[in-house]
Design a protein around this motif. Structure first.
Motif, PDB file in Angstrom:
ATOM      1  N   SER A  84      44.331  41.342 -29.491  1.00 28.80           N
ATOM      2  CA  SER A  84      44.480  42.468 -28.436  1.00 28.80           C
ATOM      3  C   SER A  84      46.026  42.829 -28.843  1.00 28.80           C
ATOM      4  O   SER A  84      46.771  44.198 -28.443  1.00 28.80           O
ATOM      5  CB  SER A  84      44.198  41.556 -27.454  1.00 28.80           C
ATOM      6  OG  SER A  84      44.785  40.298 -27.126  1.00 28.80           O
TER       7      SER A  84
ATOM      8  N   GLU B 103      47.351  46.224 -28.149  1.00 25.96           N
ATOM      9  CA  GLU B 103      48.112  47.118 -26.996  1.00 25.96           C
ATOM     10  C   GLU B 103      49.393  47.512 -27.663  1.00 25.96           C
ATOM     11  O   GLU B 103      50.033  49.036 -27.389  1.00 25.96           O
ATOM     12  CB  GLU B 103      48.680  45.912 -26.439  1.00 25.96           C
ATOM     13  CG  GLU B 103      48.508  45.663 -25.410  1.00 25.96           C
ATOM     14  CD  GLU B 103      48.685  44.147 -24.365  1.00 25.96           C
ATOM     15  OE1 GLU B 103      49.747  44.149 -24.141  1.00 25.96           O
ATOM     16  OE2 GLU B 103      47.949  43.134 -24.298  1.00 25.96           O
TER      17      GLU B 103
ATOM     18  N   ILE C 290      43.546  52.430 -19.620  1.00 22.05           N
ATOM     19  CA  ILE C 290      42.848  52.058 -17.387  1.00 22.05           C
ATOM     20  C   ILE C 290      42.197  52.666 -17.609  1.00 22.05           C
ATOM     21  O   ILE C 290      41.403  52.928 -16.289  1.00 22.05           O
ATOM     22  CB  ILE C 290      43.869  50.819 -17.481  1.00 22.05           C
ATOM     23  CG1 ILE C 290      43.404  49.701 -19.005  1.00 22.05           C
ATOM     24  CG2 ILE C 290      42.980  50.163 -16.548  1.00 22.05           C
ATOM     25  CD1 ILE C 290      44.720  48.186 -18.492  1.00 22.05           C
TER      26      ILE C 290
ATOM     27  N   LEU D 202      39.847  55.279 -18.099  1.00 23.53           N
ATOM     28  CA  LEU D 202      38.335  53.973 -17.716  1.00 23.53           C
ATOM     29  C   LEU D 202      37.635  53.860 -16.682  1.00 23.53           C
ATOM     30  O   LEU D 202      36.746  54.378 -15.889  1.00 23.53           O
ATOM     31  CB  LEU D 202      38.333  53.224 -18.494  1.00 23.53           C
ATOM     32  CG  LEU D 202      37.913  53.138 -20.187  1.00 23.53           C
ATOM     33  CD1 LEU D 202      38.395  51.626 -20.814  1.00 23.53           C
ATOM     34  CD2 LEU D 202      36.481  53.546 -20.392  1.00 23.53           C
TER      35      LEU D 202
ATOM     36  N   VAL E 252      34.578  55.113 -14.177  1.00 25.44           N
ATOM     37  CA  VAL E 252      33.851  54.776 -13.906  1.00 25.44           C
ATOM     38  C   VAL E 252      33.472  54.933 -12.480  1.00 25.44           C
ATOM     39  O   VAL E 252      32.292  55.226 -11.868  1.00 25.44           O
ATOM     40  CB  VAL E 252      34.916  52.717 -13.412  1.00 25.44           C
ATOM     41  CG1 VAL E 252      33.949  52.133 -12.265  1.00 25.44           C
ATOM     42  CG2 VAL E 252      33.764  52.301 -15.465  1.00 25.44           C
TER      43      VAL E 252
ATOM     44  N   TYR F 155      43.645  37.112 -24.109  1.00 23.04           N
ATOM     45  CA  TYR F 155      43.121  38.962 -24.185  1.00 23.04           C
ATOM     46  C   TYR F 155      44.221  40.245 -23.676  1.00 23.04           C
ATOM     47  O   TYR F 155      44.158  41.379 -23.673  1.00 23.04           O
ATOM     48  CB  TYR F 155      41.897  39.220 -23.599  1.00 23.04           C
ATOM     49  CG  TYR F 155      40.923  38.280 -24.250  1.00 23.04           C
ATOM     50  CD1 TYR F 155      39.817  39.134 -25.646  1.00 23.04           C
ATOM     51  CD2 TYR F 155      40.082  37.781 -24.060  1.00 23.04           C
ATOM     52  CE1 TYR F 155      39.655  38.439 -26.283  1.00 23.04           C
ATOM     53  CE2 TYR F 155      39.319  36.786 -24.673  1.00 23.04           C
ATOM     54  CZ  TYR F 155      38.766  36.824 -26.152  1.00 23.04           C
ATOM     55  OH  TYR F 155      38.111  36.513 -26.696  1.00 23.04           O
ATOM     56  N   GLY F 156      44.884  39.463 -22.792  1.00 27.56           N
ATOM     57  CA  GLY F 156      46.088  41.047 -22.421  1.00 27.56           C
ATOM     58  C   GLY F 156      45.314  41.594 -21.361  1.00 27.56           C
ATOM     59  O   GLY F 156      44.174  41.453 -20.293  1.00 27.56           O
ATOM     60  N   CYS F 157      46.187  42.699 -21.119  1.00 25.98           N
ATOM     61  CA  CYS F 157      45.055  44.180 -20.570  1.00 25.98           C
ATOM     62  C   CYS F 157      44.098  44.722 -21.395  1.00 25.98           C
ATOM     63  O   CYS F 157      43.653  45.450 -20.922  1.00 25.98           O
ATOM     64  CB  CYS F 157      45.971  45.286 -19.781  1.00 25.98           C
ATOM     65  SG  CYS F 157      46.751  46.077 -21.374  1.00 25.98           S
ATOM     66  N   VAL F 158      44.017  44.221 -22.577  1.00 23.79           N
ATOM     67  CA  VAL F 158      43.035  44.256 -22.966  1.00 23.79           C
ATOM     68  C   VAL F 158      41.386  43.783 -22.969  1.00 23.79           C
ATOM     69  O   VAL F 158      40.250  44.331 -23.289  1.00 23.79           O
ATOM     70  CB  VAL F 158      43.123  44.168 -24.827  1.00 23.79           C
ATOM     71  CG1 VAL F 158      41.563  44.126 -25.596  1.00 23.79           C
ATOM     72  CG2 VAL F 158      44.354  44.823 -25.439  1.00 23.79           C
TER      73      VAL F 158
ATOM     74  N   ALA G 258      40.972  43.206 -19.317  1.00 20.80           N
ATOM     75  CA  ALA G 258      40.254  44.609 -18.724  1.00 20.80           C
ATOM     76  C   ALA G 258      39.498  45.548 -19.223  1.00 20.80           C
ATOM     77  O   ALA G 258      39.310  46.725 -19.016  1.00 20.80           O
ATOM     78  CB  ALA G 258      41.969  45.320 -17.923  1.00 20.80           C
ATOM     79  N   ILE G 259      40.414  46.019 -19.982  1.00 25.48           N
ATOM     80  CA  ILE G 259      39.592  47.452 -21.100  1.00 25.48           C
ATOM     81  C   ILE G 259      38.383  47.586 -20.906  1.00 25.48           C
ATOM     82  O   ILE G 259      37.386  47.703 -21.206  1.00 25.48           O
ATOM     83  CB  ILE G 259      40.538  48.154 -22.074  1.00 25.48           C
ATOM     84  CG1 ILE G 259      41.403  48.583 -21.665  1.00 25.48           C
ATOM     85  CG2 ILE G 259      39.814  48.968 -23.036  1.00 25.48           C
ATOM     86  CD1 ILE G 259      42.120  49.139 -23.098  1.00 25.48           C
TER      87      ILE G 259
ATOM     88  N   LEU H 190      36.275  47.420 -17.635  1.00 27.30           N
ATOM     89  CA  LEU H 190      35.928  48.585 -18.008  1.00 27.30           C
ATOM     90  C   LEU H 190      34.914  49.621 -18.471  1.00 27.30           C
ATOM     91  O   LEU H 190      33.994  50.613 -18.497  1.00 27.30           O
ATOM     92  CB  LEU H 190      37.455  49.082 -17.686  1.00 27.30           C
ATOM     93  CG  LEU H 190      38.175  49.023 -16.207  1.00 27.30           C
ATOM     94  CD1 LEU H 190      39.429  49.543 -16.476  1.00 27.30           C
ATOM     95  CD2 LEU H 190      36.895  49.992 -15.277  1.00 27.30           C
ATOM     96  N   GLN H 191      35.124  49.337 -19.473  1.00 24.26           N
ATOM     97  CA  GLN H 191      34.155  50.475 -20.943  1.00 24.26           C
ATOM     98  C   GLN H 191      33.097  50.167 -20.879  1.00 24.26           C
ATOM     99  O   GLN H 191      32.058  50.568 -21.137  1.00 24.26           O
ATOM    100  CB  GLN H 191      34.520  49.807 -22.229  1.00 24.26           C
ATOM    101  CG  GLN H 191      33.505  50.214 -23.512  1.00 24.26           C
ATOM    102  CD  GLN H 191      34.318  51.963 -23.382  1.00 24.26           C
ATOM    103  OE1 GLN H 191      35.213  52.760 -23.515  1.00 24.26           O
ATOM    104  NE2 GLN H 191      33.192  52.840 -23.000  1.00 24.26           N
TER     105      GLN H 191
ATOM    106  N   GLN I 214      31.095  48.237 -17.815  1.00 25.36           N
ATOM    107  CA  GLN I 214      30.755  49.085 -16.565  1.00 25.36           C
ATOM    108  C   GLN I 214      30.514  50.518 -17.031  1.00 25.36           C
ATOM    109  O   GLN I 214      29.565  50.588 -15.954  1.00 25.36           O
ATOM    110  CB  GLN I 214      32.050  48.926 -15.630  1.00 25.36           C
ATOM    111  CG  GLN I 214      31.968  47.912 -14.347  1.00 25.36           C
ATOM    112  CD  GLN I 214      33.406  48.074 -13.302  1.00 25.36           C
ATOM    113  OE1 GLN I 214      33.375  48.918 -12.761  1.00 25.36           O
ATOM    114  NE2 GLN I 214      34.386  47.126 -13.478  1.00 25.36           N
TER     115      GLN I 214
END
Lengths: 148, 148
Positions: free
Chosen positions: A77, A81, A97, A100, A104, B91-94, B96-97, B100-101, B103
């Motif tokens: 990760s 990043e 983000i 995406l 959504v 995972y950090g903000c990955v 969230a990615i 979202l993917q 979703q």
């Protein structure tokens, strides 16, 4: 003199080679090096990007604070990043983000339109048994949408 | 002795105060400090998290490489990433990615189901003029989906 240190030692032995992190940081690659399992010597850019964005010292600290079974995912990760930040220095992976999230929102709106049309068409349907079966299916589609 | 430096100087003047970055780094906050516009003294956690994840030196370098009009967005995205990494060190903000993917994939599948049902219902419709109008609308919905 520039040929000294871990890299030269690795070459002398013919087997041991410093990991990409120790090579970049010009330090000895110890047997228990925290970077070595995740930053092999043949992928120098992987560590270079992570070092540029997070700094080797921060990456070291973050890995030390995790259990060994979590470190591989954490490195993946961080590499993701770091690459995103180098590609897009302003938004980094927050750009992905945002994109995406917009997708959504757009898909939810399109699904709502399609579902509203389905309801209208079913109300006009002459065959009530088909209508009922189809309505039940539609309810399930709606439920799974909102549980996302 | 701990009261010396920029913080004390700021307090003595009664107006000038070091920004959150200079306060944490215990350095003089210069008139042209690159951090000051984005890390005010009354939001110490904002800089503390960014410093913990990226390191002040890297943040400084990244900001210096950007034009002034881009720095505010860059700081916002770095603060977002840093907060996400502190909340989820693996995972950090990955994370969230990835969520979202999933979703997006799920919504696309649901929309495809709804669109297939719409086509079936329209084929059974007795009124051909309504059918045509509705079909055109449906084509647009499909186009906008795949252009996402």
């Amino acid at each position: 003199m520039r040929e000294g240190g871990a890299a030269a030692a690795g070459r002398k032995n013919g087997v041991l080679s410093p990991c990409a992190a120790c090579k970049l940081l010009r330090r000895r690659c110890a047997q228990d090096c925290v970077f070595a399992p995740y930053f092999p010597a043949d992928e120098p850019h992987k560590f270079a990007n992570v070092h540029k964005v997070f700094g080797a010292s921060n990456v070291n600290k973050m890995l030390q604070e995790l259990g060994e079974q979590q470190r591989s995912d954490a490195v993946s990760s961080m590499v993701y990043e770091a690459n995103a930040r180098i590609r897009d220095p302003v938004y980094g992976c927050v750009g992905a983000i945002s994109s995406l999230q917009q997708q959504v929102d757009s898909l939810r709106a399109q699904l709502a339109v399609a579902q509203a049309e389905l309801v209208q068409l079913r109300m006009r349907e002459p065959n009530s048994s088909t209508h009922l079966a189809s309505s039940n299916h539609q309810a399930n589609v709606g439920e799974s949408l909102w549980s996302c």
